[in-house]
Scaffold this motif. Structure first.
Motif, mmCIF file in Angstrom:
data_model
loop_
_atom_site.group_PDB
_atom_site.id
_atom_site.type_symbol
_atom_site.label_atom_id
_atom_site.label_comp_id
_atom_site.label_asym_id
_atom_site.label_seq_id
_atom_site.Cartn_x
_atom_site.Cartn_y
_atom_site.Cartn_z
ATOM 1 N N GLU A 28 0.861 -1.241 -0.095
ATOM 2 C CA GLU A 28 0.078 -0.103 -0.259
ATOM 3 C C GLU A 28 0.985 1.256 -0.249
ATOM 4 O O GLU A 28 1.897 1.452 0.784
ATOM 5 C CB GLU A 28 -0.913 0.217 1.165
ATOM 6 C CG GLU A 28 -1.892 1.077 1.278
ATOM 7 C CD GLU A 28 -2.427 1.728 2.408
ATOM 8 O OE1 GLU A 28 -2.244 1.201 3.241
ATOM 9 O OE2 GLU A 28 -3.011 2.886 2.381
ATOM 10 N N PRO A 90 -6.180 9.190 7.996
ATOM 11 C CA PRO A 90 -5.968 10.371 9.038
ATOM 12 C C PRO A 90 -7.229 10.858 9.533
ATOM 13 O O PRO A 90 -7.195 11.427 10.806
ATOM 14 C CB PRO A 90 -5.331 11.521 8.048
ATOM 15 C CG PRO A 90 -4.952 10.641 6.853
ATOM 16 C CD PRO A 90 -5.689 9.397 6.618
ATOM 17 N N ASP A 258 -4.226 1.689 -2.931
ATOM 18 C CA ASP A 258 -4.714 1.099 -1.431
ATOM 19 C C ASP A 258 -5.024 -0.230 -1.727
ATOM 20 O O ASP A 258 -6.181 -0.735 -1.519
ATOM 21 C CB ASP A 258 -6.066 2.092 -1.312
ATOM 22 C CG ASP A 258 -6.566 1.690 0.272
ATOM 23 O OD1 ASP A 258 -5.673 1.377 0.842
ATOM 24 O OD2 ASP A 258 -7.626 2.645 0.499
HETATM 25 N N1 AR6 Z 1 -13.099 16.247 2.037
HETATM 26 C C1 AR6 Z 1 -11.595 16.066 1.735
HETATM 27 N N2 AR6 Z 1 -11.063 14.830 1.789
HETATM 28 C C2 AR6 Z 1 -11.632 13.763 2.188
HETATM 29 C C3 AR6 Z 1 -12.817 13.945 2.723
HETATM 30 C C4 AR6 Z 1 -13.675 15.064 2.378
HETATM 31 N N3 AR6 Z 1 -14.871 15.251 2.934
HETATM 32 N N4 AR6 Z 1 -13.219 12.573 2.956
HETATM 33 C C5 AR6 Z 1 -12.118 11.711 2.945
HETATM 34 N N5 AR6 Z 1 -11.190 12.384 2.190
HETATM 35 P P1 AR6 Z 1 -10.628 9.097 6.250
HETATM 36 P P2 AR6 Z 1 -10.905 6.112 5.962
HETATM 37 C C6 AR6 Z 1 -9.845 11.869 1.888
HETATM 38 O O1 AR6 Z 1 -9.494 9.706 6.727
HETATM 39 O O2 AR6 Z 1 -12.221 6.379 5.038
HETATM 40 C C7 AR6 Z 1 -6.629 3.219 5.682
HETATM 41 O O3 AR6 Z 1 -5.467 3.183 5.039
HETATM 42 C C8 AR6 Z 1 -8.665 12.328 2.825
HETATM 43 O O4 AR6 Z 1 -7.476 12.348 2.363
HETATM 44 O O5 AR6 Z 1 -12.095 9.305 6.648
HETATM 45 O O6 AR6 Z 1 -11.459 5.232 7.185
HETATM 46 C C9 AR6 Z 1 -7.645 2.037 5.224
HETATM 47 O O7 AR6 Z 1 -6.817 0.957 5.042
HETATM 48 C C10 AR6 Z 1 -8.818 11.213 3.917
HETATM 49 O O8 AR6 Z 1 -7.527 10.977 4.839
HETATM 50 O O9 AR6 Z 1 -10.434 7.450 6.540
HETATM 51 C C11 AR6 Z 1 -8.115 2.637 4.164
HETATM 52 O O10 AR6 Z 1 -7.446 2.666 2.931
HETATM 53 C C12 AR6 Z 1 -8.990 10.139 3.143
HETATM 54 O O11 AR6 Z 1 -9.680 10.433 2.302
HETATM 55 C C13 AR6 Z 1 -8.296 4.074 4.319
HETATM 56 O O12 AR6 Z 1 -7.317 4.394 5.267
HETATM 57 C C14 AR6 Z 1 -9.625 8.984 3.814
HETATM 58 O O13 AR6 Z 1 -10.719 9.112 4.658
HETATM 59 C C15 AR6 Z 1 -9.803 4.298 5.137
HETATM 60 O O14 AR6 Z 1 -9.907 5.466 5.345
#
Ligand code: AR6
Ligand code: MG
Length: 309
Positions: A28, A90, A258
């Motif tokens: 990843e 994050p 990913d």
């Molecule tokens: N506006 C801008 N960027 C966004 C938004 C938004 N509304 N929503 C999401 N992002 P997050 P997850 C972008 O942090 O969905 C791990 O590696 C932003 O860059 O809510 O739980 C797992 O293994 C943000 O950091 O977390 C999965 O691969 C990113 O999308 C993944 O992370 C992820 O959204 C799951 O992430």
């Protein structure tokens, strides 16, 4: 006790998802993420799984305890299982820490992104909800998926991704055709971006030549946003459901991006179609906490099949 076909498929979906996650994780992201996973990704010689499997475990334990989607219980479990070493998104990390400090999930889920997260973090844990409700209760299934997802992913695209993975996993358990699966999904998808991805996936799945991983990545995406990875995983899981599990892992590694989450989501669909017995022992032996995951998958499958829930 001999497992029925349904139990075998439920256990297959749970374990194949964990394997897709653990075997995808080393590939990843960029150099920094990969180096970090070299340090964090092994425990007692086994391959560690990431937030994808941790949150799926939380969903299964919650469903077993509450016998339905209980958003407060889910929020509590997600928040208390959170460890940064599992590689959470994050925004998700910040949100879960807020819930752990006592903030209600209804506030925390819009505290980081005011329009809610559209990451794939709701979809990566959605397969157990599809297994739990089953394709026979489609409307209830979709409602439950949205209820479970909104706890951390208030944006409709994050929820659409989760609906795709949960409903496809449920339909794959019953050997629905690709055509029928597209028909059912289209009834429930609300966002244009995800609908458009489905249109591309339909073309690729009906292509009269093998589709290369690079083409899948460029046309369907391989990123962390739900719209860039859920249809990708759906498409790969369905396209390779008659191939050996090792082919699925190799293909996902080549799709790139990913890889752990695409692996977890595609793995669930593959496992629902093929069952636990088709999973290679040499992979299972390498999985962190294999015994616990198998025991949980059996408990989950027994409860669903015997209708104790
Ligand atoms: N506006 C801008 N960027 C966004 C938004 C938004 N509304 N929503 C999401 N992002 P997050 P997850 C972008 O942090 O969905 C791990 O590696 C932003 O860059 O809510 O739980 C797992 O293994 C943000 O950091 O977390 C999965 O691969 C990113 O999308 C993944 O992370 C992820 O959204 C799951 O992430
Ligand atoms: Mg992950």
């Amino acid at each position: 006790m001999e497992k029925t076909d349904s139990q075998d498929r439920i256990c297959g979906a749970v374990l194949a998802s964990a394997l897709g996650d653990a075997f995808g994780a080393p590939y990843e992201g960029g150099k920094v993420e990969r180096l970090l996973w070299l340090v964090l990704g092994r425990r007692r010689g086994r391959r560690c799984w990431t937030d994808d499997t941790q949150m799926s475990v939380d969903v299964m334990e919650s469903l077993l305890a509450c016998k339905r989607i209980d958003q407060k219980d889910l929020a509590h479990r997600f928040a208390h299982s959170y460890r940064w070493t599992r590689g959470y998104g994050p925004g998700a990390g910040k949100l879960l820490k807020r819930i752990r400090r006592g903030e209600p999930w209804q506030i925390a889920n819009r505290a980081v992104y005011p329009n809610g997260s559209f990451g794939n973090g709701g979809a990566m844990r959605a397969a157990p909800i599809g297994l739990f409700y089953g394709a026979g209760r489609e409307r209830r299934l979709v409602r439950a998926v949205r209820e479970a997802t909104v706890v951390t992913h208030a944006h409709p695209a994050g929820q659409d991704g989760a609906v795709i993975i949960a409903l496809t996993t449920a339909l794959a358990c019953l050997d629905y055709s690709v055509q029928e699966i597209f028909k059912r999904l289209r009834l429930h998808i609300q966002t244009v971006d995800v609908q458009n991805r489905l249109t591309v996936a339909e073309r690729l799945l009906h292509a009269d030549h093998p589709v290369l991983p690079k083409q899948v990545a460029s046309e369907l995406g391989n990123g962390i946003r739900a719209k860039d990875s859920c249809v990708t995983a759906f498409s790969v899981g369905l396209a390779l459901r008659e191939a050996p599990f090792s082919h699925l892992l190799t293909y996902i590694r080549k799709v790139g991006g990913d890889t752990d989450t695409i692996g977890a989501m595609a793995g669930a669909i593959w496992g629902a179609a093929c069952g636990y017995r088709q999973l290679p022992e040499e992979f299972l032996q390498q999985l962190e906490q294999r015994q616990y995951l198998e025991e949980l998958a059996h408990r989950f499958a027994d409860a669903i099949v015997q209708g104790h829930l």
